[in-house]
Every structure is written in structure tokens, then in C-alpha cells.
Design an enzyme around this catalytic site. Structure first.
Site: not given
Length: 276
Positions: A50, A108
Site C-alpha cells: 500500500y 498478501h
């Protein structure tokens, strides 16, 4: 507002509604985190990919809350395919967050190159050191999730796209059978589908918004948490209001009849969701 419910799993006690921070960055992300914590959120979700772990850490510090009162999740990107690479990447995560530990550390996304057993051993070593209180995976389809569980490392959480328009019952069953929490990302289905008439009728019945109904539907599922992204205090407050919406059997039946085959997060590197 109803008190925030907590979901428990081995090594973990997770507030059911958290703040998703993708794709916020910099000042916007820091302000959103600080605002959410001031409103009563105690669960913040971020990730290496992110590019906002520094802003998340700054927002938590600016809130004035003790670190132990905020549940923090971060995730390691899929180019780290073994335990050693995950450990190196996680060192950088903690440095960016400026924290000694996170509450939950996830892989992830899986990749075809993922050395699953070695990667899980790396996560377990990080947990044993106390630098991640709990560990888990994200975006694993049912067969791969079962392989990860069968590797013998206690996982606490699966994070996956989960909302009114996507049937994730197979993953929920696996998690429930193995004492794992499901964290739902994109719990509002990107907002694109909340105009369904059934949602509007349920919202009007309860004096709630459509978003609150969508989140209340997830709250009605055992063992399910959610991390809706919300930058503004108004939207953050609205999402918390889902805690005050209790859906009855008629509501749940109407919502169950909506299509359940709409996936909004399906990048080219995604696994085979059915056979993976």
C-alpha cells in the site's frame, strides 16, 4: 453506538470493524487513521504494497492511544516467496510503522513461486519472536488454504474479498473448522452494487444506509470481521453505525437471494479461485 465486538482466534483478539487504508497515502492516510481512532475504531489494516505504513504508524501515534489498544494488520507482498524473504521484508514493515510489533501479519497474495511450507515457517518464527502476535494469509482459495492449514502452523486469519455479492461460504467453513477469523476486504462491494432494490428496502425498514446494511449482513456471519476503507469522518461514522443494525430472518432471506458471483478484485496474478 453499540460496543465494538471482538473476534478471538489463537494468539489474537480482533475488533470486528476496522479501517481499510488502501489506496490512501501520506497526509490523507494519516488523517483518516487519526480520525477513525478518535471515533472508536481500534483496528487498522495496512500492507507493504500500500505504501502507507509510515502514515498509518504516524496516525496511530498522533491519536495518543497506547499502542496496545490498537490492533494493526500488515501484509507481505507476493514477490517474497520464502521465509527468509518474508522476514527481511517484515523488518522493513516494522521500521516504516515505527512499531516493535504488529498484531497480525499476513501473506498478501499467493504466487506460483510461493514456497508455502517455508514461508509459513518464516511467519511462525516471527510470531515466536513476538514481533507479530498472530499470523495468517490473504487471498488464498479453498484448496490452497487447506494446504496451508495442513502444514501444521497455527494460522489465525484469512483475509479475502467478502461481501453481499460474493459467496465465500467454502472459505468460511474451512476457517470456522480451524479456529480462524475471516477478515473481509471490499466489504461494500466497491459501492457498485449497493443499489439493489432489496438492499434499499432493508435499509428503509431499519432507518439505516445501504452501506450499513451491507456491513450488518457480514456482522450476521459467525467469525467474520471487515475493513471498509473510509477517508472521511462522516463515512467512518456511518460504517460504525452498522453495529446498531440487527437484521432479522426476513432481511437475511432477501439479501441471500441477491447474486453471489460478483468478484471486484481479480488481478492477473490472482490464483484460481475455484481449483487453486
Amino acid at each position: 453506538m453499540t460496543d465494538m465486538p471482538i473476534l478471538t482466534a489463537p494468539f489474537m483478539a480482533m475488533p470486528r470493524i476496522g479501517l481499510g487504508t488502501w489506496p490512501m497515502k501520506g497526509r490523507e492516510c494519516r488523517a483518516a487513521v487519526e480520525s477513525a481512532l478518535s471515533l472508536g475504531y481500534r483496528h487498522i489494516d495496512t500492507a507493504e504494497m500500500y505504501g502507507n505504513e509510515d502514515a498509518v504508524g504516524a496516525g496511530i501515534r498522533a491519536s495518543g492511544l497506547p499502542r496496545e489498544q490498537v490492533f494493526v494488520t500488515t501484509k507481505i507482498w507476493n514477490d517474497k516467496t520464502n521465509g527468509a524473504a518474508i522476514r527481511r521484508a517484515f523488518d522493513d514493515c516494522l521500521e516504516r510503522l515505527a512499531m516493535p510489533h504488529v498484531d497480525l501479519l499476513l501473506i498478501h497474495w499467493p504466487s506460483p513461486q510461493l514456497q508455502l511450507e517455508d514461508a509459513l515457517k518464516g511467519l511462525a518464527a516471527i510470531r515466536a519472536e513476538g514481533r507479530a502476535r498472530a499470523i495468517g494469509v490473504s487471498n488464498f482459495p479453498p484448496r490452497l488454504l487447506q494446504r496451508a492449514i495442513d502444514a501444521g502452523v497455527q494460522l489465525s486469519c484469512l483475509q479475502v474479498e467478502n461481501h453481499l455479492f460474493l459467496d465465500q461460504s467454502a472459505l468460511r467453513r474451512i476457517c470456522r473448522a480451524n479456529d480462524m477469523v475471516v477478515t473481509s476486504y471490499s466489504p461494500l462491494a466497491k459501492g457498485a452494487s449497493l443499489d439493489a432494490s432489496a438492499i434499499g428496502r432493508v435499509a428503509a425498514k431499519h432507518g439505516a444506509t445501504k452501506a450499513q446494511v451491507a456491513l450488518a449482513w457480514l456482522l450476521a456471519q459467525d467469525g467474520v470481521a471487515m475493513v471498509p476503507k473510509a477517508a472521511s469522518p462522516a463515512r467512518q461514522r456511518e460504517n460504525l453505525g452498522a453495529l446498531d443494525v440487527t437484521l432479522d430472518a426476513e432481511d437475511l432471506a432477501a439479501l441471500a437471494a441477491l447474486p453471489k458471483d460478483r468478484r471486484f478484485v481479480n488481478p492477473g496474478m490472482a490464483p484460481d479461485w475455484v481449483n487453486g
